[in-house]
Scaffold this motif. Structure first.
Motif, PDB file in Angstrom:
ATOM      1  N   TYR A 208      -1.635  24.163  58.207  1.00 53.37           N
ATOM      2  CA  TYR A 208      -1.437  24.464  59.631  1.00 53.37           C
ATOM      3  C   TYR A 208      -2.730  24.265  60.409  1.00 53.37           C
ATOM      4  O   TYR A 208      -3.798  24.738  60.011  1.00 53.37           O
ATOM      5  N   GLU A 209      -2.616  23.569  61.526  1.00 49.59           N
ATOM      6  CA  GLU A 209      -3.738  23.393  62.435  1.00 49.59           C
ATOM      7  C   GLU A 209      -3.263  23.706  63.842  1.00 49.59           C
ATOM      8  O   GLU A 209      -2.271  23.145  64.321  1.00 49.59           O
TER       9      GLU A 209
ATOM     10  N   ASP B 268       0.830  33.034  56.871  1.00 54.56           N
ATOM     11  CA  ASP B 268       1.693  32.090  57.569  1.00 54.56           C
ATOM     12  C   ASP B 268       1.468  32.285  59.067  1.00 54.56           C
ATOM     13  O   ASP B 268       1.309  33.430  59.523  1.00 54.56           O
ATOM     14  N   PRO B 269       1.456  31.194  59.869  1.00 53.49           N
ATOM     15  CA  PRO B 269       1.211  31.361  61.311  1.00 53.49           C
ATOM     16  C   PRO B 269       2.240  32.231  62.003  1.00 53.49           C
ATOM     17  O   PRO B 269       1.955  32.838  63.041  1.00 53.49           O
TER      18      PRO B 269
ATOM     19  N   PHE C 115       6.019  23.977  60.666  1.00 53.97           N
ATOM     20  CA  PHE C 115       4.664  24.171  61.180  1.00 53.97           C
ATOM     21  C   PHE C 115       4.482  23.463  62.522  1.00 53.97           C
ATOM     22  O   PHE C 115       3.753  23.957  63.401  1.00 53.97           O
ATOM     23  N   ASN C 116       5.118  22.309  62.712  1.00 51.34           N
ATOM     24  CA  ASN C 116       5.037  21.612  63.994  1.00 51.34           C
ATOM     25  C   ASN C 116       5.665  22.447  65.109  1.00 51.34           C
ATOM     26  O   ASN C 116       5.151  22.508  66.234  1.00 51.34           O
TER      27      ASN C 116
ATOM     28  N   ARG D 181       3.291  25.227  65.880  1.00 53.16           N
ATOM     29  CA  ARG D 181       2.141  24.697  66.626  1.00 53.16           C
ATOM     30  C   ARG D 181       2.521  24.495  68.096  1.00 53.16           C
ATOM     31  O   ARG D 181       1.733  24.817  68.994  1.00 53.16           O
TER      32      ARG D 181
ATOM     33  N   GLU E 283       6.852  21.003  56.971  1.00 52.34           N
ATOM     34  CA  GLU E 283       6.079  20.264  57.964  1.00 52.34           C
ATOM     35  C   GLU E 283       6.693  20.408  59.356  1.00 52.34           C
ATOM     36  O   GLU E 283       5.987  20.652  60.340  1.00 52.34           O
TER      37      GLU E 283
END
Length: 640
Positions: free
Chosen positions: A444-445, A534-535, A575-576, A579, A572
């Motif tokens: 994650y970014e 986890d975010p 996480f997108n 984000r 993926e």
């Protein structure tokens, strides 16, 4: 009250814990005690392959299985585990405790953490429709102010709902039993009730139509319902929630969608089970008193002295008592980090959890000097600093003008020199934060963010206010030298960069929690330690109406992204989505991120099994004292 003999281990727990009820707890001071006296299905423990990484390990459940679709968890309970009153710990304890946790009357701030379970959110929020199975709690509790023992529970199928908006004179059938957002209504429920056998509803049995009205409903609304009975609650029937204990040894949890961190949640201290017998006998808060409380963890509360200490004593009935090395532990209520440091240096405690920032450099030098003494070359440092999954930020009350304007909030953020704060105030290696989710979560970014820019901040503020002067605002923080120092710097920066008059308000922990919850503030200091790596543990706080939101902020796009991420199985893509949600948060700025924490602990080298980790979790029951090394160190430092 007489004096206590010294404990085997003493640490500072910061402020006075507000509760030891898992369902009502919210902070680290509460969590450390609750994790010691209670135990969940699983427990966060050091990874045997890397002790600086915490992973869920079997606890009250000895094992579990997950279905092929990753939506059903079957936990197998540990045989021989007991409560301190001698009762066995069973799967039924979680059936009871998680119903209590999810109940709309519980007052928990973490209820949403179990909304991953099938229909759990519907149970909490009163989201049900005509044709659904419901449970009606009659208004015949022994004590109306206590959730337990509950009143008589009547089960049935919802047939009709008459809704009376406030001030109405006649009914209107809306066909829905829930309580929609923003509604101010009274409801009368017509239910086709079913018989029960041994406490189990017989859904195929003969049905009897009955009518129930909500407690507090004005009498004039009942003229058309002469046979209606008063109900404390009408809720989706709990059997519809994905929590089932088919027997004492088995707990089956059905999720709405795959949740990769569900074991982390099952290890989280608000989700620990409580003893039903104790709660129904004493009620809240009396059941949490040391003389009444029944627990199942490695320690018991032996004594509690308010604003002084909680004395923990080893629980002889704990299933793994042979591996608990410390017989007694004192958790001291010490808010001053200077006092903590002085007590640590004088040998009065083995672990200090909050250190004055200005002395960190000196403490590092002291550690290095100690290693030059003969026999101490390999000694572990007292000062342990490590990365942490945690963020220091300010909440903004977005319901108060002009803080309801995103440009004002953006201006406040851009006018904070966060690098100055971490360089000259915190001094522990913290990293300036532009967003909420800290680094360290694999894969994650976060979104790009703007840094310190006072000129742009002034332009945004001028645009938002049309050239008018910003009203004075107040920064609220709980008692701590560190929080005070940061607030003073931000006060100066806002005055210098935005010409805003800023007052500071310092209150003790309990008052702080209440004040923030009631949203009686402009800007309030906050911090969040990730409950799991986890975010989502950071981002789902700020959904509309979230119990831990406490900013008044609401954004439909944000809510939709968080909701969609809950059911997205592809890591993926998920996480997108998160984000994108964080990008909305950063743009709207209901919070002002200040820095990403590092954990800073002072721990005596003779304390074994203390491992720095991302969540700054340190299970008390695995700590051990090397007595020989303790004697040497105390002799070297002149503490004997």
């Amino acid at each position: 009250m007489g004096s206590l003999p010294p404990a085997d281990f003493t640490f500072s727990n910061g402020t006075e814990p507000q509760t030891v009820d898992p369902a009502k707890s919210t902070g680290a001071p509460e969590g450390r005690i609750i994790d010691a006296i209670f135990e969940g299905l699983y427990r966060k423990m050091p990874d045997p392959n890397d002790p600086n990484d915490m992973i869920p390990m079997p606890a009250m459940a000895k094992s579990h299985e997950v279905s092929d679709d990753l939506k059903t968890y079957t936990f197998h309970m540990r045989e021989g585990a007991k409560w301190t009153n001698g009762e066995p710990v069973t799967a039924h304890d979680w059936d009871f405790s998680w119903q209590r946790f999810l109940h709309p009357e519980s007052g928990t701030q973490y209820g949403y953490q179990l909304w991953y379970i099938k229909n759990a959110k519907r149970y909490t929020t009163g989201d049900f429709d005509v044709g659904d199975r419901v449970e009606v709690e009659l208004a015949n509790r022994k004590d109306r102010a206590q959730m337990y023992p509950r009143g008589t529970i009547v089960s049935g199928i919802l047939k009709k709902v008459d809704t009376y908006p406030e001030g109405a004179t006649k009914s209107e059938d809306d066909g829905h039993g829930g309580h929609g957002e923003g509604e101010s209504t009274f409801k009368v429920f017509t239910v086709d009730c079913v018989p029960e056998k041994d406490g189990v509803p017989q859904w195929d049995g003969e049905k009897t139509t009955r009518v129930f009205y909500q407690s507090g409903m004005p009498k004039e609304y009942l003229a058309g319902h002469p046979k209606a009975k008063e109900a404390m609650h009408v809720l989706l029937h709990f059997s519809e929630v994905g929590i089932e204990a088919p027997d004492a040894k088995t707990l089956i949890i059905e999720l709405e969608s795959p949740t990769p961190y569900f074991l982390e949640l099952a290890s989280f201290y608000p989700m620990h089970a409580v003893n039903r017998t104790c709660i129904e006998k004493f009620g809240y808060p009396n059941w949490t008193k040391p003389e009444n409380i029944v627990t199942n963890g490695p320690y018991q509360i032996q004594e509690r002295r308010i604003r002084d200490r909680i004395r923990l004593a080893k629980n002889p009935t704990y299933w793994n008592a042979d591996e608990v090395k410390l017989d007694t532990i004192d958790a001291l209520a010490v808010q001053s980090n200077t006092t903590q440091l002085n007590m640590f240096m004088s040998g009065e405690m083995e672990w200090a959890t909050d250190i004055p920032n200005p002395v960190l450099d000196d403490l590092k030098v002291m550690d290095e000097e100690k290693k030059k003494e003969p026999g101490r070359e390999d000694e572990r440092n007292d000062l342990l600093i490590a990365p942490m999954l945690s963020t220091y930020f300010y909440r903004v009350n977005t319901t108060r003008p002009p803080l309801d304007n995103p440009k004002v909030r953006q201006a406040l953020n851009l006018a904070i020199n966060k690098q100055e704060i971490v360089d000259f105030v915190t001094r522990g290696g913290q990293v300036p934060a532009g967003s909420l989710v800290p680094p360290g979560i694999t894969g994650y970014e976060g979104p790009p963010t703007e840094s310190y820019d006072p000129e742009r901040a002034r332009k945004l503020l001028e645009e938002a206010l049309g050239g008018k002067k910003m009203r004075p605002i107040t920064i609220l923080y709980n008692t701590s030298e560190g929080h005070k120092s940061i607030a003073e710097v931000i006060q100066q920066q806002w005055k210098r960069n935005l010409h805003i008059d800023v007052q500071l308000r310092n209150v003790e922990w309990g008052v702080y929690l209440t004040t923030v919850r009631e949203m009686d503030y402009d800007v309030a200091r906050a911090g969040w330690i990730g409950d799991y790596p986890d975010p989502n543990t950071f981002l789902d706080m700020f959904v509309t109406g979230g119990e831990n939101n406490e900013t008044g902020w609401s954004n439909k796009k944000y809510d939709g992204l968080i909701d969609a991420a809950r059911s997205e199985a592809d890591p993926e893509k998920r996480f997108n989505m998160l984000r994108d949600a964080e990008e909305v948060l950063v743009d709207e700025m209901p919070i002002l991120p200040i820095y990403f924490y590092v954990s800073i602990n002072m721990v005596r080298p003779y304390v074994k099994n203390f491992y720095p980790n991302l969540q700054d979790l340190h299970p008390l029951h695995i700590l051990e004292i090397d007595e020989q090394q303790r004697e040497k160190i105390r002799e070297w430092e002149g503490l004997e």
